[in-house]
Design an enzyme around this catalytic site. Structure first.
Site: not given
Length: 163
Positions: A131-132, A135, A89
């Site tokens: 993953h995004e 976030h 990351c």
């Protein structure tokens, strides 16, 4: 517009759930330009708005030479058996750990015209979509590590020169 600095682990913006984009205006257009510019450098697969200090639901991606963005993305489907896969990351530089991710994923959101965008894929794209969107929910990949890996990652962070 600009490649924006990436916020690092410990910055509260990375832990706060991002707010939905309510209206497409010049500020949102500038944010999307910055997100796209910020994902273009080599080695970057995705950049979420909180990573550049903006707590709204948007991210850019750069997968296999395809660069784009999505506003108000929702992870609507994952499929297949979760697999442990190496992940890093930009907000936790220098670390690389195995995390469990689904091999296929689909995200639905909108573009700057308010039109629906569907991003779906396998492999690296599926991993980036998961993953995004994490976030945007205030999660880092560290939160998905197994306990022993997380302890090691936290030790590596404490010993890093950027923390």
């Amino acid at each position: 517009m600009a490649v924006r600095p990436i916020r690092l682990f410990g910055d509260p913006v990375l832990r706060a759930p991002a707010a939905p984009v309510e209206h497409i205006d010049d500020g949102v257009r500038a944010l999307i330009r910055d997100l796209v510019d910020s994902v273009e450098p080599p080695g970057r697969a995705g950049v979420a708005a909180p990573q550049i200090g903006v707590g709204v639901r948007a991210f850019s991606y750069n997968i296999d030479g395809r660069i784009g963005y999505v506003i108000n993305p929702r992870l609507v489907e994952v499929s297949g058996e979760p697999e442990r896969i190496g992940e890093g990351c930009l907000s936790v530089p220098g670390l690389w750990h195995e995390v469990s991710r689904y091999p296929r994923a689909r995200v639905v959101g909108i573009d700057l015209d308010g039109d629906e965008v569907i991003l779906e894929g396998e492999g690296l794209l599926a991993q980036a979509l998961q993953h995004e969107t994490d976030h945007l929910d205030g999660m880092l990949y560290l939160d998905r590590l197994e306990q022993a890996d997380r302890r090691l990652a936290m030790k590596q962070i404490r010993e890093s020169d950027w923390f």
